[in-house]
Scaffold this motif. Structure first.
Motif, PDB file in Angstrom:
ATOM      1  N   LEU A 262       0.826  -1.274  -0.112  1.00 31.04           N
ATOM      2  CA  LEU A 262      -0.008   0.190   0.008  1.00 31.04           C
ATOM      3  C   LEU A 262       0.767   1.315   0.052  1.00 31.04           C
ATOM      4  O   LEU A 262       1.695   1.303   0.783  1.00 31.04           O
ATOM      5  N   GLN A 267      -3.733   4.937  -1.979  1.00 30.44           N
ATOM      6  CA  GLN A 267      -4.364   4.111  -0.650  1.00 30.44           C
ATOM      7  C   GLN A 267      -5.832   4.724  -0.525  1.00 30.44           C
ATOM      8  O   GLN A 267      -6.913   3.613  -0.518  1.00 30.44           O
ATOM      9  N   LYS A 338      -5.035   2.408   7.087  1.00 27.35           N
ATOM     10  CA  LYS A 338      -6.251   1.791   6.387  1.00 27.35           C
ATOM     11  C   LYS A 338      -6.504   0.488   7.044  1.00 27.35           C
ATOM     12  O   LYS A 338      -6.948  -0.562   6.291  1.00 27.35           O
TER      13      LYS A 338
END
Length: 543
Positions: A262, A267, A338
């Motif tokens: 990521l 993202q 995330k």
């Protein structure tokens, strides 16, 4: 290299195509990008993660790790370890051949190929970082004075000076892959461009600034459960697009079947707030996540011999503990990462190793009251701001900003020093960064691989990865004892005590245990990995 590219015209048309249609109708080719490029395809220098991914497709070792991180047969069908832990006997397959570019089957592997490959790693003239694997060999205990010898064409014997619980795991490292020494002798210094192993794929093209292509090894020794020849793929094509956002664009256009990791640049477009794929990508791709034996942490350079550190009250032990209690790891993982990863509340060794049988290490959680208590112990009553400088690499600027904000809550005036990766590595290696972010990725699945970072014999940069220069006599004693202890329960108790020492002395602050994340085309099946992020491509198919 460019001439080779044009020899197999049909293959090239597929590799350079920007559509999935040709990939489906002609050959099965898995395409992915490696933004930092490939440096080595020689196990002698298998330090870079990106290189290792490819080497694992090209070579085999005596043993390997399966998807559950168990040591499993590879070229060795089976092995025996003596009761005293000093003698290892490996019984090898008799159907393994080295790669050949002639279209005919290559030379058959014998046990002596491992002897020569291991000696190549041990040879000081080759300056391989993998030589540490063989430092415990009993060279006087073998006929050839190497500590490893071929008892027959298909039996290999290794002798150790003292028991070493991690040794079998160490043999799964890519340094221990067997190489064709005839190719090494033929190509000399240019062997890296002409590698020859025994794996399911072999090198076809390596244009250093553009692309690397592996093609199927038609004579690979493994078959699937139904007797079908492995690998299924015809080729693996790796591009070297330096920009991660450009890589993401190629994935969206269908020019890549897989993307790993990521990056902040994409993202928010790729993932929703819960860390799952945004709706617009769900028809084309699937998101694959699994635990990764990797710990991200903050570190302090605490060398007691360095006056600039010894006289720095901002880096006292209680100040370090206050910093650890003030970091909101749940918030960091959820909003900065995330939801990729797990907050590190239980010591330095990540959860995936399951070494404590439920008796977890009590680490640091978000607790501002405890943070302020430790600041008072250190002599800071809140009447003035505490100045601090946190050094991070550019990729971790957002993470560093979140930590700086957390530290404000207890009175730290923290400067965020963001550096490009080469400069950051240099600053840490030369001790010009006293408070910095680092990570440790597992080399082999044993707690000792993480705890070695704190043994006093491993001071960086000369001797190892002890970036903090932490030194504790009890820790050293326990670590050394754990390497020869054969009783699992006693060994776990030693690991637990070492982790407790690290929590008490706080040379590092674990932030989170990472996760592997891949975005994979739904046309791809059979992709296998494990918690060390080792890819196995030999059973991959593209529908």
């Amino acid at each position: 290299m460019r001439n080779l590219f044009f020899i197999s015209l049909s293959l090239v048309l597929i590799l350079s195509s920007c559509t999935r249609q040709k990939n489906r109708d002609d050959k099965m080719i898995l395409r992915y990008n490696e933004a930092s490029g490939i440096t080595w395809l020689d196990p002698l220098h298998s330090e870079r993660f990106e290189d290792i991914w490819l080497m694992k497709q090209m070579y085999n070792g005596l043993v390997r790790l399966d998807k559950n991180l168990r040591v499993s047969p590879d070229i060795a069908k089976k092995w025996e370890i003596s009761d005293d832990g000093l003698t290892y006997r490996f019984f090898l397959r008799d159907d393994v051949h080295f790669h050949s570019n002639s279209g005919e089957i290559g030379r058959k592997l014998e046990a002596n190929d491992f002897v020569e490959s291991f000696f190549r790693i041990m040879d000081p003239e080759n300056a391989s970082a993998g030589k540490f694997i063989f430092q415990n060999l009993d060279k006087e205990g073998t006929p050839n004075k190497l500590g490893v010898y071929a008892k027959s064409k298909h039996e290999l014997v290794i002798k150790l000076k003292k028991p070493q619980r991690s040794f079998l795991n160490l043999l799964t490292l890519p340094y221990c892959f067997v190489v064709d020494m005839e190719a090494v002798e033929k190509y000399g210094a240019s062997y890296n461009q002409h590698p020859s192993g025994t794996g399911p794929f072999k090198l076809k093209i390596w244009s250093l600034d553009k692309r690397l292509v592996l093609i199927k090894n038609e004579f690979y020794h493994e078959k699937d459960a139904d007797g079908n020849q492995l690998p299924y793929l015809d080729a693996v094509s790796v591009s070297f697009i330096g920009s991660r956002i450009s890589e993401f664009e190629q994935l969206k256009k269908g020019n890549l079947e897989m993307m790993s990791g990521l990056d902040p640049s994409f993202q928010d477009e790729l993932l929703n707030d819960d860390g799952e794929l945004n709706k617009k990508f769900k028809n084309e791709f699937r998101l694959e996540k699994q635990p990764w034996l990797k710990t991200d942490y903050l570190a302090f350079y605490i060398d007691s011999e360095d006056p600039s550190v010894r006289n720095n009250p901002e880096l006292l032990k209680d100040v370090r503990k206050a910093i650890s209690y003030s970091i909101n790891r749940e918030k960091l993982v959820k909003y900065v990462r995330k939801n990729l990863g797990t907050p590190a509340h239980n010591g330095f060794v990540p959860e995936g190793l399951n070494i404590y049988n439920g008796n977890k290490v009590d680490g640091f959680e978000y607790n501002l009251a405890k943070a302020k208590e430790h600041l008072l112990k250190a002599g800071f009553d809140g009447s003035k701001k505490i100045k601090l400088k946190l050094t991070v690499s550019l990729q971790y600027k957002k993470l560093g900003s979140q930590i700086v904000n957390d530290l404000k809550e207890i009175g730290f005036d923290t400067e965020l020093n963001v550096m490009r990766t080469p400069g950051f590595k240099q600053a840490v290696a030369t001790h010009n960064a006293h408070f910095f972010r680092k990570s440790w990725t597992c080399d082999y699945p044993d707690p000792s691989n993480f705890l070695m970072l704190f043994h006093s014999s491993n001071f960086s940069p000369e001797f190892g990865p002890n970036y903090t220069h932490f030194k504790n006599e009890e820790f050293d004693r326990l670590f050394e004892a754990s390497e020869i202890e054969m009783n699992d329960k006693k060994r776990q108790e030693m690991f637990k005590r070492m982790e407790d020492i690290l929590i008490e002395e706080c040379p590092v602050i674990p932030l989170f245990y990472d996760q592997i994340m891949r975005v994979v085309s739904k046309n791809v099946s059979g992709l296998e990995s494990n918690a060390m992020n080792q890819l196995d491509l030999k059973r991959v198919k593209i529908n």
